[in-house]
Write a protein that holds these residues in place. Structure first.
Motif, mmCIF file in Angstrom:
data_model
loop_
_atom_site.group_PDB
_atom_site.id
_atom_site.type_symbol
_atom_site.label_atom_id
_atom_site.label_comp_id
_atom_site.label_asym_id
_atom_site.label_seq_id
_atom_site.Cartn_x
_atom_site.Cartn_y
_atom_site.Cartn_z
ATOM 1 N N GLN A 33 -60.055 50.662 -106.033
ATOM 2 C CA GLN A 33 -59.062 51.692 -105.787
ATOM 3 C C GLN A 33 -58.039 51.172 -104.782
ATOM 4 O O GLN A 33 -58.350 50.345 -103.912
ATOM 5 C CB GLN A 33 -59.725 52.964 -105.240
ATOM 6 C CG GLN A 33 -58.885 54.210 -105.434
ATOM 7 C CD GLN A 33 -59.739 55.463 -105.387
ATOM 8 O OE1 GLN A 33 -60.971 55.394 -105.557
ATOM 9 N NE2 GLN A 33 -59.104 56.598 -105.167
ATOM 10 N N THR A 34 -56.799 51.649 -104.932
ATOM 11 C CA THR A 34 -55.721 51.251 -104.022
ATOM 12 C C THR A 34 -55.260 52.452 -103.211
ATOM 13 O O THR A 34 -55.401 53.602 -103.622
ATOM 14 C CB THR A 34 -54.525 50.672 -104.788
ATOM 15 O OG1 THR A 34 -54.013 51.659 -105.688
ATOM 16 C CG2 THR A 34 -54.933 49.428 -105.556
ATOM 17 N N ALA A 105 -59.064 49.048 -95.348
ATOM 18 C CA ALA A 105 -59.454 48.333 -96.566
ATOM 19 C C ALA A 105 -60.871 47.792 -96.419
ATOM 20 O O ALA A 105 -61.311 47.436 -95.329
ATOM 21 C CB ALA A 105 -58.476 47.205 -96.847
ATOM 22 N N LEU A 121 -61.703 49.224 -101.628
ATOM 23 C CA LEU A 121 -60.428 49.877 -101.328
ATOM 24 C C LEU A 121 -59.417 48.821 -100.881
ATOM 25 O O LEU A 121 -59.630 48.106 -99.899
ATOM 26 C CB LEU A 121 -60.617 50.924 -100.230
ATOM 27 C CG LEU A 121 -59.360 51.698 -99.817
ATOM 28 C CD1 LEU A 121 -58.763 52.442 -101.011
ATOM 29 C CD2 LEU A 121 -59.665 52.674 -98.689
ATOM 30 N N HIS A 122 -58.310 48.745 -101.633
ATOM 31 C CA HIS A 122 -57.236 47.785 -101.374
ATOM 32 C C HIS A 122 -56.054 48.568 -100.792
ATOM 33 O O HIS A 122 -55.565 49.520 -101.408
ATOM 34 C CB HIS A 122 -56.831 47.102 -102.679
ATOM 35 C CG HIS A 122 -55.969 45.900 -102.493
ATOM 36 N ND1 HIS A 122 -56.428 44.610 -102.672
ATOM 37 C CD2 HIS A 122 -54.667 45.776 -102.138
ATOM 38 C CE1 HIS A 122 -55.455 43.757 -102.448
ATOM 39 N NE2 HIS A 122 -54.370 44.444 -102.122
ATOM 40 N N ILE A 123 -55.568 48.180 -99.618
ATOM 41 C CA ILE A 123 -54.514 48.919 -98.925
ATOM 42 C C ILE A 123 -53.214 48.121 -98.927
ATOM 43 O O ILE A 123 -53.198 46.924 -98.623
ATOM 44 C CB ILE A 123 -54.909 49.235 -97.470
ATOM 45 C CG1 ILE A 123 -56.198 50.052 -97.433
ATOM 46 C CG2 ILE A 123 -53.784 49.987 -96.751
ATOM 47 C CD1 ILE A 123 -56.066 51.430 -97.993
ATOM 48 N N PHE A 124 -52.114 48.819 -99.265
ATOM 49 C CA PHE A 124 -50.760 48.265 -99.155
ATOM 50 C C PHE A 124 -50.020 48.994 -98.039
ATOM 51 O O PHE A 124 -50.191 50.200 -97.843
ATOM 52 C CB PHE A 124 -49.982 48.432 -100.465
ATOM 53 C CG PHE A 124 -50.526 47.631 -101.609
ATOM 54 C CD1 PHE A 124 -50.335 46.266 -101.679
ATOM 55 C CD2 PHE A 124 -51.236 48.251 -102.629
ATOM 56 C CE1 PHE A 124 -50.819 45.524 -102.730
ATOM 57 C CE2 PHE A 124 -51.735 47.518 -103.690
ATOM 58 C CZ PHE A 124 -51.529 46.151 -103.742
ATOM 59 N N GLN A 146 -50.635 43.572 -97.418
ATOM 60 C CA GLN A 146 -51.822 44.018 -98.147
ATOM 61 C C GLN A 146 -53.077 43.575 -97.404
ATOM 62 O O GLN A 146 -53.071 42.602 -96.648
ATOM 63 C CB GLN A 146 -51.838 43.464 -99.577
ATOM 64 C CG GLN A 146 -51.877 41.952 -99.657
ATOM 65 C CD GLN A 146 -52.065 41.445 -101.075
ATOM 66 O OE1 GLN A 146 -52.641 42.137 -101.916
ATOM 67 N NE2 GLN A 146 -51.587 40.238 -101.351
ATOM 68 N N SER A 148 -57.587 43.552 -98.108
ATOM 69 C CA SER A 148 -58.658 43.802 -99.074
ATOM 70 C C SER A 148 -59.919 43.102 -98.603
ATOM 71 O O SER A 148 -59.872 42.181 -97.765
ATOM 72 C CB SER A 148 -58.247 43.300 -100.456
ATOM 73 O OG SER A 148 -59.312 43.420 -101.376
ATOM 74 N N ILE A 205 -53.372 45.976 -111.233
ATOM 75 C CA ILE A 205 -52.706 46.901 -110.302
ATOM 76 C C ILE A 205 -51.279 47.118 -110.776
ATOM 77 O O ILE A 205 -50.542 46.160 -111.015
ATOM 78 C CB ILE A 205 -52.693 46.349 -108.857
ATOM 79 C CG1 ILE A 205 -54.109 46.212 -108.312
ATOM 80 C CG2 ILE A 205 -51.870 47.262 -107.955
ATOM 81 C CD1 ILE A 205 -54.150 45.603 -106.930
ATOM 82 N N GLN A 207 -48.829 49.511 -108.961
ATOM 83 C CA GLN A 207 -48.669 50.468 -107.862
ATOM 84 C C GLN A 207 -47.185 50.684 -107.587
ATOM 85 O O GLN A 207 -46.438 49.740 -107.330
ATOM 86 C CB GLN A 207 -49.347 49.940 -106.608
ATOM 87 C CG GLN A 207 -49.258 50.858 -105.413
ATOM 88 C CD GLN A 207 -50.226 52.016 -105.502
ATOM 89 O OE1 GLN A 207 -51.409 51.822 -105.756
ATOM 90 N NE2 GLN A 207 -49.722 53.225 -105.312
#
Length: 481
Positions: A33-34, A105, A121-124, A146, A148, A205, A207
């Motif tokens: 999930q992002t 993340a 969980l991948h965070i931008f 980013q 991860s 992805i 996004q």
């Protein structure tokens, strides 16, 4: 005795192996999930029953890596994390994370019974320079970061402006952790919501990250040209876009004028706009004849020249200042005048020179034209390329017009009425009679005189009256004899 394998037993063993593998894979699920920094995300405890059907002896754990976040056993629960940012949605035991940070993340695990759901969980995080508040012609800097639990992704980035046009950024720095990009020079029409589209093939992805851009500036073009004739009135206006983009910051500005590009600017007024959008203006020049209209559209800087002079031409520059940065918009005022030599009136058989002149250089597609109203093609004369003065020699009175024409469009016209000189006709009649018969001696003199002064006409009339009186006296003497 040699025995043969039981086929049915073999199939049963295979079935048990496959079933165990299937159950194991279902019991240990992996999800991806992002999320966006500053936003929120909901992580699912996949497969768990709702509260109404969940046995009371079910034990549920939420962990971040090995750190316990939340624990429930026999209807009782314990929180071991920041309750302001991490909330459990009780019906399905979902983990709701608010105000995400890059450091959020990682791997989140939900465990219940024999089930274990792991979510990566991948965070931008997207950052724009100057908090998204710009002036015209400024170039924003965009930073995409980013984070991860797994190796960082090699991203493909596409930008779309507020009009959904693709923008190709200039990549300044690229590491998998941080992408630094420069955008295009901004215009006032670029205000709105932009989109940064982030794409990766594995894991997949797509996004879309929206971000706001506000460009404070003028709805006028960067250089507008205005035309006026001598002794006319003209209004110069600069329309700010503060209301349209809901600009909530205060700023200042000023209006300057200079007749030539190389001349020193002359300040006409300064102004300030409050964060509530209120405009306050102060007149700075007392030598330059202009007015500030009271009634005008909102967010508009406006001056009125009630009687234009030829030397009022030049560049009028409105400049904004915000946090030490500047943006400007210019209006070039072009003034036209006409004259005649000699002034007139035009005598029959005489010539006159009409001159039409504009105050500044013309555009490559522009020229001047003299023509006589209701005249013929012979009464038309056009200027040559780059001529700002056009002269025409005329011998016919009437209404003459000078036009400034750009691309077959008459931008401005000025008329000059050439009067015809008056024609004077004088009649003098002298009469006499001899011996009861009237002998009429008539002397008529027809004179057509142009440009004769009133004093010369009076002297001639006086001499004619004296001659008439002398003839009448001679007639009286002859009758007496």
């Amino acid at each position: 005795q040699k025995t043969t394998p039981n086929v049915s037993s073999t199939l049963y063993i295979l079935f048990l192996i496959l079933s165990h593998s299937l159950i194991s894979s279902m019991a240990h699920q992996h999800e991806f999930q992002t999320g966006l920094a500053g936003g929120e995300v909901t992580l699912n405890c996949t497969g768990i029953l709702p509260d109404s059907k969940l046995p009371r002896d079910t034990v549920v754990h939420w962990k971040y890596y090995d750190t316990p976040l939340w624990y429930m056993e026999k209807g009782r629960s314990w929180k071991t994390f920041n309750a302001d940012r991490f909330v459990i949605k009780m019906q399905y035991k979902q983990l709701w994370v608010r105000n995400l940070k890059l450091s959020d993340a990682g791997i989140y695990t939900c465990e219940y019974g024999t089930h274990k759901v792991r979510t990566s969980l991948h965070i931008f995080k997207l950052m724009i320079s100057l908090d998204g508040h710009f002036l015209q012609n400024e170039v924003p800097e965009l930073i995409l970061m980013q984070n991860s639990s797994s190796p960082l992704l090699d991203l493909r980035i596409t930008l779309f402006d507020s009009n959904n046009n693709t923008v190709m950024p200039e990549l300044q720095n690229k590491s998998r952790q941080k992408y630094i990009m420069n955008l295009k020079k901004l215009e006032a029409v670029d205000s709105g919501t932009w989109v940064c589209q982030v794409h990766s093939d594995s894991p997949l992805i797509d996004q879309n990250i929206p971000f706001a851009v506000k460009v404070l500036g003028f709805q006028n073009p960067n250089l507008e040209r205005k035309y006026a004739t001598v002794d006319s009135s003209v209004i110069l206006s600069w329309h700010l876009n503060t209301q349209k983009i809901k600009w909530k910051e205060g700023f200042t500005g000023q209006l300057n004028w200079k007749q030539q590009e190389s001349a020193n600017p002359h300040e006409l007024l300064d102004f300030n706009v409050t964060a509530q959008g209120q405009l306050h203006e102060t007149k700075k020049s007392s030598n330059f004849l202009f007015e500030i209209p009271e009634r005008k559209p909102e967010s508009t800087i406006e001056v009125k020249l009630p009687k234009v002079h030829f030397n009022h031409s030049g560049q009028y520059q409105c400049q904004l200042e915000y946090q030490g940065r500047h943006a400007q918009s210019k209006i070039e005022l072009v003034v036209m005048k006409v004259s005649a030599k000699p002034v007139g009136p035009l005598s029959r058989g005489a010539n006159m020179t009409l001159t039409c002149q504009v105050s500044g250089p013309l555009q490559p597609n522009a020229y001047l034209r003299w023509e006589r109203v209701n005249g013929t093609k012979m009464d038309i004369k056009n200027s040559k390329h780059n001529e700002v003065k056009l002269e025409v020699n005329i011998s016919v009175a009437g209404l003459w017009s000078c036009h400034l024409i750009e691309d077959s469009d008459r931008k401005i016209s000025l008329h000059y009425h050439v009067e015809e000189a008056a024609v004077w006709t004088n009649y003098v009649i002298i009469g006499a009679s001899v011996g009861g018969s009237l002998l009429v001696f008539a002397l008529g003199c027809l004179c057509i005189i142009s440009n004769i002064s009133w004093q010369r006409r009076r002297q001639r009339a006086k001499r004619m009256a004296q001659a008439r009186q002398h003839l009448l006296e001679n007639k009286t003497c002859q009758c007496q004899q």
